[in-house]
Design a protein around this motif. Sequence first.
Motif, PDB file in Angstrom:
ATOM      1  N   VAL A 329      -7.786  -6.114  -0.944  1.00  0.00           N
ATOM      2  CA  VAL A 329      -6.892  -7.329  -0.078  1.00  0.00           C
ATOM      3  C   VAL A 329      -7.553  -7.059   1.233  1.00  0.00           C
ATOM      4  O   VAL A 329      -7.315  -6.272   1.890  1.00  0.00           O
ATOM      5  CB  VAL A 329      -5.503  -6.782  -0.380  1.00  0.00           C
ATOM      6  CG1 VAL A 329      -4.672  -7.535   0.636  1.00  0.00           C
ATOM      7  CG2 VAL A 329      -5.126  -6.530  -1.797  1.00  0.00           C
ATOM      8  N   ARG A 330      -7.616  -8.264   1.772  1.00  0.00           N
ATOM      9  CA  ARG A 330      -7.852  -8.617   3.119  1.00  0.00           C
ATOM     10  C   ARG A 330      -6.939  -8.835   4.120  1.00  0.00           C
ATOM     11  O   ARG A 330      -6.776  -8.402   5.406  1.00  0.00           O
ATOM     12  CB  ARG A 330      -8.995  -9.681   3.327  1.00  0.00           C
ATOM     13  CG  ARG A 330     -10.255  -9.644   2.682  1.00  0.00           C
ATOM     14  CD  ARG A 330     -11.352 -10.733   2.919  1.00  0.00           C
ATOM     15  NE  ARG A 330     -11.683 -10.933   4.161  1.00  0.00           N
ATOM     16  CZ  ARG A 330     -12.455 -10.436   4.918  1.00  0.00           C
ATOM     17  NH1 ARG A 330     -13.144  -9.587   4.235  1.00  0.00           N
ATOM     18  NH2 ARG A 330     -12.341 -10.908   6.247  1.00  0.00           N
ATOM     19  N   GLN A 331      -5.679  -9.516   3.675  1.00  0.00           N
ATOM     20  CA  GLN A 331      -4.688  -9.485   4.593  1.00  0.00           C
ATOM     21  C   GLN A 331      -4.110  -8.267   5.013  1.00  0.00           C
ATOM     22  O   GLN A 331      -4.238  -7.356   4.295  1.00  0.00           O
ATOM     23  CB  GLN A 331      -3.625 -10.135   3.805  1.00  0.00           C
ATOM     24  CG  GLN A 331      -3.758 -11.529   3.492  1.00  0.00           C
ATOM     25  CD  GLN A 331      -4.390 -11.590   1.908  1.00  0.00           C
ATOM     26  OE1 GLN A 331      -5.030 -10.675   1.356  1.00  0.00           O
ATOM     27  NE2 GLN A 331      -4.057 -12.827   1.063  1.00  0.00           N
ATOM     28  N   SER A 332      -3.477  -8.453   6.233  1.00  0.00           N
ATOM     29  CA  SER A 332      -2.888  -7.139   6.939  1.00  0.00           C
ATOM     30  C   SER A 332      -1.462  -6.963   6.396  1.00  0.00           C
ATOM     31  O   SER A 332      -0.646  -7.874   6.322  1.00  0.00           O
ATOM     32  CB  SER A 332      -2.827  -7.516   8.240  1.00  0.00           C
ATOM     33  OG  SER A 332      -3.887  -7.446   8.979  1.00  0.00           O
ATOM     34  N   VAL A 333      -1.341  -5.821   6.057  1.00  0.00           N
ATOM     35  CA  VAL A 333       0.053  -5.143   5.444  1.00  0.00           C
ATOM     36  C   VAL A 333       0.711  -3.859   6.012  1.00  0.00           C
ATOM     37  O   VAL A 333      -0.368  -3.414   7.095  1.00  0.00           O
ATOM     38  CB  VAL A 333      -0.032  -4.868   4.063  1.00  0.00           C
ATOM     39  CG1 VAL A 333      -0.522  -6.141   3.090  1.00  0.00           C
ATOM     40  CG2 VAL A 333      -1.129  -3.919   3.463  1.00  0.00           C
ATOM     41  N   SER A 334       1.494  -3.155   5.753  1.00  0.00           N
ATOM     42  CA  SER A 334       1.859  -1.856   6.286  1.00  0.00           C
ATOM     43  C   SER A 334       2.590  -1.164   5.479  1.00  0.00           C
ATOM     44  O   SER A 334       2.970  -1.432   4.345  1.00  0.00           O
ATOM     45  CB  SER A 334       2.910  -2.214   7.703  1.00  0.00           C
ATOM     46  OG  SER A 334       4.103  -2.474   6.999  1.00  0.00           O
ATOM     47  N   THR A 335       2.809   0.292   5.867  1.00  0.00           N
ATOM     48  CA  THR A 335       3.298   1.077   5.250  1.00  0.00           C
ATOM     49  C   THR A 335       4.756   1.015   4.935  1.00  0.00           C
ATOM     50  O   THR A 335       5.342   1.350   4.068  1.00  0.00           O
ATOM     51  CB  THR A 335       3.447   2.621   5.446  1.00  0.00           C
ATOM     52  OG1 THR A 335       3.759   2.599   7.060  1.00  0.00           O
ATOM     53  CG2 THR A 335       1.562   3.149   5.685  1.00  0.00           C
ATOM     54  N   MET A 336       5.335   0.202   5.827  1.00  0.00           N
ATOM     55  CA  MET A 336       6.730  -0.480   5.836  1.00  0.00           C
ATOM     56  C   MET A 336       7.027  -0.983   4.346  1.00  0.00           C
ATOM     57  O   MET A 336       8.073  -1.357   3.802  1.00  0.00           O
ATOM     58  CB  MET A 336       7.099  -1.155   6.830  1.00  0.00           C
ATOM     59  CG  MET A 336       8.635  -1.553   7.051  1.00  0.00           C
ATOM     60  SD  MET A 336       8.962  -2.276   8.594  1.00  0.00           S
ATOM     61  CE  MET A 336       8.091  -3.792   8.818  1.00  0.00           C
ATOM     62  N   ASP A 337       5.926  -1.793   3.696  1.00  0.00           N
ATOM     63  CA  ASP A 337       5.773  -2.565   2.730  1.00  0.00           C
ATOM     64  C   ASP A 337       6.018  -1.625   1.405  1.00  0.00           C
ATOM     65  O   ASP A 337       6.209  -2.334   0.241  1.00  0.00           O
ATOM     66  CB  ASP A 337       4.461  -3.519   2.705  1.00  0.00           C
ATOM     67  CG  ASP A 337       4.570  -4.172   3.671  1.00  0.00           C
ATOM     68  OD1 ASP A 337       5.683  -4.840   4.202  1.00  0.00           O
ATOM     69  OD2 ASP A 337       3.520  -4.621   4.245  1.00  0.00           O
ATOM     70  N   LEU A 338       5.840  -0.366   1.467  1.00  0.00           N
ATOM     71  CA  LEU A 338       5.969   0.310   0.331  1.00  0.00           C
ATOM     72  C   LEU A 338       7.410   0.569  -0.359  1.00  0.00           C
ATOM     73  O   LEU A 338       7.527   0.421  -1.644  1.00  0.00           O
ATOM     74  CB  LEU A 338       5.480   1.940   0.590  1.00  0.00           C
ATOM     75  CG  LEU A 338       3.835   2.011   0.922  1.00  0.00           C
ATOM     76  CD1 LEU A 338       3.284   3.257   1.344  1.00  0.00           C
ATOM     77  CD2 LEU A 338       3.023   1.260  -0.426  1.00  0.00           C
ATOM     78  N   LEU A 339       8.285   0.538   0.573  1.00  0.00           N
ATOM     79  CA  LEU A 339       9.731   0.622   0.090  1.00  0.00           C
ATOM     80  C   LEU A 339      10.026  -0.531  -1.192  1.00  0.00           C
ATOM     81  O   LEU A 339      10.385  -0.385  -2.361  1.00  0.00           O
ATOM     82  CB  LEU A 339      10.810   0.698   0.924  1.00  0.00           C
ATOM     83  CG  LEU A 339      12.220   0.615   0.371  1.00  0.00           C
ATOM     84  CD1 LEU A 339      13.254   1.655   1.321  1.00  0.00           C
ATOM     85  CD2 LEU A 339      12.657  -0.533   0.304  1.00  0.00           C
ATOM     86  N   PRO A 340       9.925  -1.598  -0.756  1.00  0.00           N
ATOM     87  CA  PRO A 340      10.073  -2.821  -1.495  1.00  0.00           C
ATOM     88  C   PRO A 340       8.923  -2.795  -2.790  1.00  0.00           C
ATOM     89  O   PRO A 340       9.510  -3.217  -3.939  1.00  0.00           O
ATOM     90  CB  PRO A 340      10.228  -4.270  -0.731  1.00  0.00           C
ATOM     91  CG  PRO A 340       9.472  -3.801   0.489  1.00  0.00           C
ATOM     92  CD  PRO A 340       9.617  -2.150   0.713  1.00  0.00           C
ATOM     93  N   THR A 341       7.941  -2.351  -2.396  1.00  0.00           N
ATOM     94  CA  THR A 341       7.024  -2.489  -3.667  1.00  0.00           C
ATOM     95  C   THR A 341       7.434  -1.424  -4.754  1.00  0.00           C
ATOM     96  O   THR A 341       7.339  -1.591  -5.861  1.00  0.00           O
ATOM     97  CB  THR A 341       5.610  -2.011  -3.200  1.00  0.00           C
ATOM     98  OG1 THR A 341       5.361  -2.962  -2.170  1.00  0.00           O
ATOM     99  CG2 THR A 341       4.374  -2.035  -4.213  1.00  0.00           C
TER     100      THR A 341
END
Length: 509
Positions: A329-341
């Motif tokens: 995955v090339r797009q920028s994501v963050s560790t904050m995104d893990l909760l909803p995942t």
Amino acid sequence: MADKQPNILFLMADQIAATSLPFYGHKVVKTPNLSRLAEEGMVFDSAYCNSPLCAPSRMTLMAGQLPSRIGGFDNASELSADTPTFAHYLRDAGYLTALSGKMHFCGPDQLHGFEQRLTSDIYPADFGWHVDWDNPEKRPSYYHNMSSVTQAGPCVRSNQLDFDDEVTFHAQRFLYDYARSDRERPFSLTVSLTHPHDPYTIPREYWDRYDHDEIDMPRVPYARELMDPHSQRLRYVYQCDEGTINDEQIRNARRAYYGAISYVDDQLGKVLEALKESGLDENTIIVFSGDHGDMLGERGLWYKMSWFEGSARVPMIVHAPGRFAAGRVRQSVSTMDLLPTFAEWANGGKAPDYAVPVDGRSLNPHLTGQDGHDEVIGEYCGEGAIAPLLMIRRGRYKFVHSTPDPDQLFDLEADPLELSNLATEPDYQELRDQFRDEVAQRWDTAKFHQAVLDSQRRRKLVARANMKGQVTPWDHQPRFDASTQYMRNTIDLDDLEARARFPKATVTS
């Protein structure tokens, strides 16, 4: 996505820089176990923490909310007990939630949704490590200095080895205990190691995995013209003057750091082997990430605490070959995104009813070939900052703003080493102004600044008062019921052995 709730094994390493891993292009570091996960899983090439410091980063990761929403300002910040974490959402969805290792919770709540916490933490749980913006010229005595670099080299034992060996053992035992139990709830096990965090020392077995001459030196060595005000303050915080360290010490520190990464890989390999031996691997999603990176001498900077790539970028892998195809995955994501995942995995692929708004956004569109987001928002208020240090990463650009300091704007596609600050370039004034307008819309910086000061002042008083007279520590105390372990007369010997053996014994003729 399968209907059955998947187990979730979340593997973390502390201060592990994405740029130091072979599946992000490093030519020297050896990580066979993590590299296998990367080859078989989805690798996020542009993953970031949301605050490049241990406790604020982990608070944001756990809560899925930015530091300004939850008071995650520094390494002595308290995560409120009524803040829902991913552990709460998973536990509410029927999961057995367990933590082995570090999460750097400060305050009396040392669980935050984890049903079982298998070890204590390596860091203190009180408010002693607060930052003090009322006295910005006073260097915090508790914080890093350059001894981690000047004393880098092999060791026999260390504080961190004692901790991580324990973390690994309890993680393995949890998986074996789960496999030989009658539990029907899925599990979520977080395994959080403190390596490769400094001090840069590691047993000779790992030191000797790397030849001295093959250790790469910083691509961008220290130069005065690279020293923006925040970088200058950071060097003051960890007492790094010109001439403090030499090239040999830098190389030694990087060699020990690479050895520590290999140690992490071996420890996580033991956990992965226990998962496989227990027959739990097929219905388990494995996630690997970190809380922040390490500058390792790049630009003359060490440790974390800045928004430069070495400090802010983290590795991220999602491994579940039966659910998600391998890829990048090339797009920028963050560790904050893990909760909803995680919450969506526990809820049949759909978002649950969140008790509070979450700032993170699910990674599932990225994992299933749909259009996912390409944005990271960051906030830093720890050591070296004198006002909130804000970051927006979107597309090819990164914008960094703090009211007392000049803005920074980098084009990471054209300038991955962040050598050219475009914020003062005439051709980029419109883009810079757009980012400035966005900062003004997202944050009331004066109110944010005051909230940080108020929090620091409260915690400074509480920390001082609580150390006087009888001290009641908040540090988590793991408890084990020895009366139910091993051989005891409360259970028949045959029954005990049958219960403890995995897999169950078969009668041979």
